[in-house]
Each structure stands twice: as C-alpha cells, then as structure tokens.
Design a protein around this motif. Structure first.
Motif, PDB file in Angstrom:
ATOM      1  N   ALA A 250       0.827  -1.204   0.000  1.00 16.85           N
ATOM      2  CA  ALA A 250       0.000   0.000   0.000  1.00 16.85           C
ATOM      3  C   ALA A 250       0.861   1.254   0.000  1.00 16.85           C
ATOM      4  N   ALA A 251       1.917   1.264   0.815  1.00 15.64           N
ATOM      5  CA  ALA A 251       2.794   2.431   0.890  1.00 15.64           C
ATOM      6  C   ALA A 251       3.460   2.697  -0.451  1.00 15.64           C
ATOM      7  N   ARG A 252       3.974   1.648  -1.079  1.00 18.83           N
ATOM      8  CA  ARG A 252       4.643   1.817  -2.372  1.00 18.83           C
ATOM      9  C   ARG A 252       3.700   2.403  -3.413  1.00 18.83           C
ATOM     10  N   ALA A 253       2.484   1.847  -3.488  1.00 19.79           N
ATOM     11  CA  ALA A 253       1.539   2.294  -4.504  1.00 19.79           C
ATOM     12  C   ALA A 253       1.064   3.719  -4.244  1.00 19.79           C
ATOM     13  N   LEU A 254       0.817   4.059  -2.995  1.00 23.80           N
ATOM     14  CA  LEU A 254       0.396   5.428  -2.676  1.00 23.80           C
ATOM     15  C   LEU A 254       1.503   6.425  -2.995  1.00 23.80           C
ATOM     16  N   ALA A 255       2.746   6.089  -2.667  1.00 23.40           N
ATOM     17  CA  ALA A 255       3.859   6.988  -2.975  1.00 23.40           C
ATOM     18  C   ALA A 255       4.024   7.158  -4.475  1.00 23.40           C
ATOM     19  N   ALA A 256       3.803   6.090  -5.230  1.00 22.64           N
ATOM     20  CA  ALA A 256       3.910   6.186  -6.689  1.00 22.64           C
ATOM     21  C   ALA A 256       2.852   7.122  -7.266  1.00 22.64           C
ATOM     22  N   GLN A 257       1.739   7.314  -6.545  1.00 24.72           N
ATOM     23  CA  GLN A 257       0.695   8.244  -6.982  1.00 24.72           C
ATOM     24  C   GLN A 257       0.936   9.656  -6.457  1.00 24.72           C
ATOM     25  N   GLY A 258       2.068   9.883  -5.792  1.00 23.34           N
ATOM     26  CA  GLY A 258       2.440  11.223  -5.385  1.00 23.34           C
ATOM     27  C   GLY A 258       2.197  11.575  -3.933  1.00 23.34           C
ATOM     28  N   LEU A 259       1.731  10.615  -3.117  1.00 22.38           N
ATOM     29  CA  LEU A 259       1.505  10.914  -1.720  1.00 22.38           C
ATOM     30  C   LEU A 259       2.797  10.777  -0.922  1.00 22.38           C
ATOM     31  N   ALA A 260       2.923  11.558   0.134  1.00 16.84           N
ATOM     32  CA  ALA A 260       3.960  11.336   1.136  1.00 16.84           C
ATOM     33  C   ALA A 260       3.417  10.306   2.116  1.00 16.84           C
ATOM     34  N   VAL A 261       4.172   9.232   2.339  1.00 10.20           N
ATOM     35  CA  VAL A 261       3.662   8.099   3.111  1.00 10.20           C
ATOM     36  C   VAL A 261       4.569   7.832   4.303  1.00 10.20           C
ATOM     37  N   THR A 262       3.957   7.721   5.478  1.00  7.29           N
ATOM     38  CA  THR A 262       4.654   7.304   6.694  1.00  7.29           C
ATOM     39  C   THR A 262       4.141   5.934   7.086  1.00  7.29           C
TER      40      THR A 262
ATOM     41  N   ARG B 206     -12.490 -16.306   2.664  1.00  8.54           N
ATOM     42  CA  ARG B 206     -11.151 -16.468   2.073  1.00  8.54           C
ATOM     43  C   ARG B 206     -10.802 -15.375   1.073  1.00  8.54           C
ATOM     44  N   LEU B 207     -11.390 -14.201   1.230  1.00 11.56           N
ATOM     45  CA  LEU B 207     -11.089 -13.063   0.374  1.00 11.56           C
ATOM     46  C   LEU B 207     -10.578 -11.921   1.243  1.00 11.56           C
ATOM     47  N   PRO B 208      -9.644 -11.127   0.753  1.00 10.90           N
ATOM     48  CA  PRO B 208      -9.067 -10.049   1.568  1.00 10.90           C
ATOM     49  C   PRO B 208     -10.054  -8.919   1.806  1.00 10.90           C
ATOM     50  N   LEU B 209      -9.665  -8.007   2.663  1.00 12.88           N
ATOM     51  CA  LEU B 209     -10.445  -6.808   2.982  1.00 12.88           C
ATOM     52  C   LEU B 209      -9.666  -5.598   2.467  1.00 12.88           C
ATOM     53  N   VAL B 210     -10.301  -4.840   1.571  1.00 16.17           N
ATOM     54  CA  VAL B 210      -9.614  -3.728   0.911  1.00 16.17           C
ATOM     55  C   VAL B 210     -10.561  -2.542   0.812  1.00 16.17           C
TER      56      VAL B 210
ATOM     57  N   GLY C 105      -0.522 -13.788   0.517  1.00 11.55           N
ATOM     58  CA  GLY C 105       0.030 -12.440   0.540  1.00 11.55           C
ATOM     59  C   GLY C 105       0.928 -12.110  -0.630  1.00 11.55           C
ATOM     60  N   LEU C 106       1.864 -12.997  -0.956  1.00  8.68           N
ATOM     61  CA  LEU C 106       2.776 -12.716  -2.065  1.00  8.68           C
ATOM     62  C   LEU C 106       2.051 -12.635  -3.398  1.00  8.68           C
ATOM     63  N   THR C 107       0.951 -13.376  -3.533  1.00  4.53           N
ATOM     64  CA  THR C 107       0.207 -13.338  -4.785  1.00  4.53           C
ATOM     65  C   THR C 107      -0.586 -12.055  -4.916  1.00  4.53           C
ATOM     66  N   VAL C 108      -1.336 -11.682  -3.876  1.00  4.56           N
ATOM     67  CA  VAL C 108      -2.304 -10.598  -4.033  1.00  4.56           C
ATOM     68  C   VAL C 108      -1.782  -9.231  -3.628  1.00  4.56           C
ATOM     69  N   ALA C 109      -0.737  -9.150  -2.801  1.00  3.67           N
ATOM     70  CA  ALA C 109      -0.311  -7.853  -2.271  1.00  3.67           C
ATOM     71  C   ALA C 109       0.079  -6.847  -3.355  1.00  3.67           C
ATOM     72  N   PRO C 110       0.854  -7.223  -4.388  1.00  4.97           N
ATOM     73  CA  PRO C 110       1.222  -6.200  -5.381  1.00  4.97           C
ATOM     74  C   PRO C 110       0.012  -5.546  -6.038  1.00  4.97           C
ATOM     75  N   LEU C 111      -0.981  -6.353  -6.407  1.00  4.60           N
ATOM     76  CA  LEU C 111      -2.174  -5.796  -7.053  1.00  4.60           C
ATOM     77  C   LEU C 111      -3.031  -5.020  -6.060  1.00  4.60           C
ATOM     78  N   LEU C 112      -3.230  -5.543  -4.865  1.00  5.23           N
ATOM     79  CA  LEU C 112      -4.141  -4.885  -3.927  1.00  5.23           C
ATOM     80  C   LEU C 112      -3.587  -3.562  -3.418  1.00  5.23           C
ATOM     81  N   GLY C 113      -2.259  -3.431  -3.351  1.00 11.99           N
ATOM     82  CA  GLY C 113      -1.708  -2.118  -3.044  1.00 11.99           C
ATOM     83  C   GLY C 113      -2.110  -1.089  -4.091  1.00 11.99           C
ATOM     84  N   GLU C 114      -2.081  -1.484  -5.366  1.00 13.93           N
ATOM     85  CA  GLU C 114      -2.502  -0.588  -6.446  1.00 13.93           C
ATOM     86  C   GLU C 114      -3.993  -0.299  -6.372  1.00 13.93           C
ATOM     87  N   VAL C 115      -4.788  -1.320  -6.024  1.00  6.52           N
ATOM     88  CA  VAL C 115      -6.227  -1.118  -5.871  1.00  6.52           C
ATOM     89  C   VAL C 115      -6.501  -0.074  -4.790  1.00  6.52           C
TER      90      VAL C 115
END
Length: 615
Positions: A216-228, A531-535, A572-582
């Motif tokens: 989530a942090a990586r994707a938000l920063a890529a969209q221009g946010l400052a992330v802590t 068995r589905l994540p929460l986003v 986690g390894l499967t879905v995390a890259p996409l769900l951060g972008e979502v």
C-alpha cells in the motif's frame, strides 16, 4: 488511425487516461506513447485502456525501421503477455506508462471499468448498439474530456444525449464534455458512495510494515503521496511476511468464481512486477525465482480411486479461455519430467508463478521514494481531529504518533481492533491460523535423500528448493492450526510437514528422530471466512439509517479517509502487489486495476451489504 489527442489535453495533468474501444494492433497506443516521450509538458503517468475480444496481437515489427517507433514496438512485443480473459496491464517507463488490455465482449468489459478518461476513441461495434456505447463512455469521461468517433447521425445523437458538445463535421466527429462552469456543462450522476476517491490525499499513514502495508505504501507513494509507515516491531516484515520464501501463483476452478478471478488477476499483475524488481537488483542477491510452479490437481496427493482425466482438465482450460503460457494440465509423467523427480499426481503448470523472499520484497517496496518507515512505533488507537481535518495514530499513552489525510490500517491481527470504533470491524468474520514451516539444510537433504524439485510444488502443502544464498536445502509446510498462539517451533509440526512432503513427492522420511535437528519458523495468518481479503475505505455505520440500495457494497457510505488492506491469508505474495494498487486507486481516483465485479467481492464494506441482503 485516429489522431493522438494527448499533447493538446494533458498539459497540467498529473495523469492522462485514454479509453480506446477497439484494439488497432497497438498503433494508436504506440503513437500516443511516442508523443508522451517527446513532450516536455507530459503528465507523470499515461494510462491507455484498450478493448478487444480474444485474441489480439501487437503490431508487426518492421525490420527496416530503426527509428523511435521501432524501439517502442520492440518493447511492446517483449512485454506482450499470455492473454487471459479480463484485464491485463503492461508496464513501461518504470511504470509511468501503462497499457491496459480489457479482453472480452465490449459491452461487459465497458461496464466493468472504473476510470475517469480524458480522451475517448469510440469505434462503433456490431456487438454494441450506439446508444449503449456512447452512454457507457459518458460514464467514463472526465470533465473536459474529448471524444473522437466516426461521424454519423447515431454518433451525433448519442454524444449529445450523453452530455457532449459537438464539434465540426467531417470523417471524424470530435466532441467534448464541458468542464464545470463552462456553457453546456451537465453533471453526470455521481459515482456510488463506496467508489469515490478521497477529497484530500496529500499524506498517508500506513499502519503495518508487512506485505500488505508495504505494498500500500509503495503504490500510494507512486501516486504522489507522502507516506509514513508505522511498524511496532524493530524492523519490517515480521510475522508471516518474515518467512525465507513463499509462493505466488494463479488457480484453476471450474466455477471460475471470485477466488479464481482474483488470484488470476493478481498473479498476472505480480509476475511482471516481481520480474522488474529482480531485474533491477532491488531484491538483493537472491530475492526469488520466476520459473513457474506445479500444483497438484485439487486433492491430487491424497488417495484417489482413479487419476483425473487429463482430457477433461484440458477441456476445462479451453472453456475458461486460459492459454498454455498461463497454465497447462500435465499428466503425472509430464509433471514429473518438469519437476525433475517422480510425482504421484497430475498437475497444473502455472507460467506466471514462482517463489519470492518476502522480507526482500517488503524492503524494496518501502524503499520507494516518498515512503518513510518508522519502526518501534506501536499504535493503540485512531482519532479524527476535526479541527485539523487529520487522522491521528495514537500511542498507548494517547500521544499522537503520526497524522495524515489518509489512514490505512494494514496491521493484520490488530486491524479489527483499531477500526472497530469507526466501522463494523468487530463483526468481520475473521480467522487466525498458526503456521509453522520446516527448513531442511542442503546437508540434511543429501543425508536423507530428500528430493529437491526444479519448480515449487503445491497442493494443500508446498515444497520449494532454496538456493545456497538462502541456506540451500528445501522449505516445506505449512501447518494450519486455528486459535493457537504458541510461538515455539514444535517437533510434532515438523513431523506433519514431512508427512505432507511425502504426499507431495513420494519421499519416505527415514524415521521419527529428524525433528530435533530441523529448523523452522512460526507465523500467524489472518483471513476472512470467505477467504477473500479486505480492501478499501471502511463502512460508515452512522450513515446507514434510512438508506436504500445497500445490497451492493459500492453503495455503502464510507468513513472519509479511513482505509484498510488486511486479511490476505496465505496468499500475501500473490495478491499484495495488485491490492496495493487497488487501494491507491481507491484513494486517488486513478483507474481501478480490477473489474468492478471482483472489487465488490473484496470490498471492506461487503459484510454490511450481506447483512442487508439477508432476510
């Protein structure tokens, strides 16, 4: 070919979105990409969405062309994916340029896209009547957006009805949706309450530095946010994200329901993302391996009265439209040849799959410019400061640890507790399971004759060979125990994992005296009962009174600025890259990289809707 609209429209924009309802073998995309590269006033991001039924192809390469267009064509050919139905995204220019391919019938594909486009190239189709085409694209048009389409009475009527102002006549009709305050502006119905971006999103705080929080942090920063990022442990990637290796892959289900659609979309997103990290050296000496994965068909390692009919399995892949580059059905001899050891079952061979080292992935994501990691930072509660219009993360003593416009709770097992004062998190049907993995050293594998497969194996349990840089040998597991808080590595769990390894490979452990010499690690997974994540943004329970149409989560009102990304379970390894972008798209209003029907199934407000649907 239609003219490129970008240079006349994108100046001053951070992101420019094009929607093209026909795939012209990529010619217009390449022209737009070239215009973007050569314009000093280009936006930071270019997203080009093209629609096509299967199959579609990139443009043919011209061996006599050595100019800039040839170089871009070569990049497109190199990145061309295994085409599966649905949405697939190709990344260029370190992610600044994206090509989205919406593969399937135009009518259903258009309805599944959530985006705000600045340029619309509308090609009439016999599969979609004009009124529906222009009406659907009006929903996707940002204020000030320009549409191009072949001139016809139907086009003129359709675009006018959709709120566009028509331009001059010609072979192509150019129309524009007026900007606010412009003459002729007619606002479109607002997006559903659960799909609207945040009104303010300059700075975000993410709680948790595991796979979910780091993505989530990586994707938000890529969209221009400052992330802590706030992590209570002394370092990132603890708990299940700290294992030496883990798998990522798609699945095949005959019903092709929510799980299969999500995991396929996630694997197709994750594979090129991880490949880019590996190729850039961002994961260190050994961060993973992307050579595919073998998964036993359903319960293949268990006793079967008869082996599955390989013809039926291949027919299923054909029915689902899944190409061999993505997945193949292999009989046991074929699977054995691929694995390099005798396997007792038929298997799916997944191409966009492999294993990764989770800690190195998390570190790479947290190294994204704009992300600041603060360890030893325990968050005990959240508070909304009305005067400052900020979300605040509070310590046990009630002091402000960090504050921001956007608060993202990605802290696994503490997520529900932190969110409960604001939403329905106390009622989420969550499950916590303990998992122990077993690691055999290279010397132990040699001594006991432990088989080491060329590709990772999975079917209920898993086994993967580790390179020397990660200790060599083999990793297998994992156990799954509910409501078990024991942090100690247990010999009985090692024995269980070795029995699972025997089921996977046919190898027989030499005796019961191995466990005391084995290495292992314990972690806990958080999952929902479905068995589905929460986003996404969490439901605002205080605003539900008197509202209708809550049977779909997209209509549920949300707590402004409060989001979650959690309950990734064992995927986690499967879905995390996409769900951060979502999550980042949900916050910023960027095009949503998941079809709406999948988004509904992982929406953090879905349990509110389910309760409303129940009699």
């Amino acid at each position: 070919m239609m003219p490129v609209l970008g240079p006349g429209l994108w100046q001053g924009l951070a992101r420019f979105v094009v929607v093209h309802t026909a795939w012209d073998a990529g010619k217009h995309f390449l022209a737009t990409w070239h215009a973007w590269r050569t314009d000093a006033h280009r936006p930071g991001h270019l997203v080009y969405v093209a629609f096509s039924p299967l199959p579609c192809l990139p443009p043919a390469a011209d061996p006599t062309d050595t100019g800039p267009a040839a170089a871009l064509t070569a990049q497109l050919h190199q990145a061309w994916p295994a085409l599966c139905p649905g949405l697939q995204v190709l990344h260029f220019e370190q992610g600044a340029v994206q090509l989205w391919l919406m593969l399937g019938p135009l009518a259903s594909s258009l309805s599944q896209l959530q985006a705000s486009a600045h340029a619309l190239l509308l090609v009439p189709s016999a599969a979609l009547e004009p009124q529906r085409l222009y009406g659907a694209c009006a929903r996707l048009a940002a204020p000030g957006a320009v549409a191009l389409t072949p001139d016809s009475p139907a086009a003129r009527q359709g675009l006018q009805t959709a709120g566009f102002v028509l331009g001059a006549a010609g072979s192509l009709l150019k129309a524009q949706r007026p900007a606010p305050q412009a003459p002729g502006f007619r606002p479109l119905p607002p997006a559903p309450r659960g799909r609207r971006p945040a009104q303010r999103h300059r700075h975000a705080v993410v709680i948790g530095a595991g796979l979910a929080g780091a993505s989530a942090a990586r994707a938000l920063a890529a969209q221009g946010l400052a992330v802590t990022v706030l992590e209570q442990a002394p370092q990132a990637a603890q708990q299940a994200s700290g294992n030496v290796a883990g798998l990522f892959h798609s699945v095949v289900h005959a019903q092709d329901g929510a799980h299969a659609l999500l995991l396929r979309a996630a694997a197709l997103w994750a594979a090129p993302h991880y490949a880019a990290l590996l190729n850039a050296g961002a994961l260190g000496e050994v961060g993973g391996l992307l050579r595919g994965l073998l998964e036993g068909h359903e319960d293949a390692p268990k006793a079967h009265p008869s082996p599955p009919d390989i013809t039926e399995l291949r027919a299923l892949l054909h029915t689902l439209g899944l190409p061999p580059e993505h997945v193949q059905a292999l009989e046991a001899p074929q699977a054995s040849s691929v694995a390099g050891l005798p396997l007792p079952f038929a298997a799916w061979l997944f191409g966009q799959a492999g294993w990764m080292n989770p800690p190195s992935v998390v570190r790479a994501w947290l190294a994204q410019p704009g992300v600041q990691l603060r360890t030893n930072s325990t968050v005990d509660a959240l508070r909304w400061d009305e005067q400052r219009q900020q979300w605040q993360a509070l310590s046990v003593q009630g002091q402000t640890v960090a504050e921001a416009d956007i608060m993202v709770v990605a802290s696994a097992h503490s997520s529900a507790r932190l969110l409960a004062p604001w939403t329905d998190a106390a009622d989420w049907p969550l499950e916590t399971t303990r998992g122990q993995v077993t690691q055999l050293s290279a010397a132990q594998c040699e001594r006991w004759g432990v088989p080491r497969p060329r590709l990772p194996l999975a079917s209920g349990a898993y086994a993967l060979s580790l390179p020397p840089q990660l200790g060599g040998g083999l990793l297998c597991g994992a156990t799954k125990q509910w409501d078990d808080a024991d942090p100690q590595v247990r010999n009985s769990d090692h024995q269980h994992n070795l029995q699972q390894l025997q089921s996977l490979t046919g190898w027989c452990p030499p005796g019961n005296d191995m466990g005391d010499t084995l290495q292992g690690r314990v972690g806990w997974r958080l999952a929902t009962q479905d068995r589905l994540p929460l986003v996404g943004p969490v439901a605002a329970l205080s605003e539900l009174q008197g509202l209708r149409q809550l049977e779909q989560p997209r209509h549920v009102p949300r707590v402004p600025g409060l989001y979650t990304l959690t309950a990734l379970g064992a995927r986690g390894l499967t879905v995390a890259p996409l769900l951060g972008e979502v999550l980042a798209a949900w916050v910023t209003g960027a095009p949503m990289p998941l079809p709406t029907k999948i988004l509904d199934t992982i929406d953090a407000a879905r349990f509110v809707s389910r309760a409303r649907r129940q009699p």
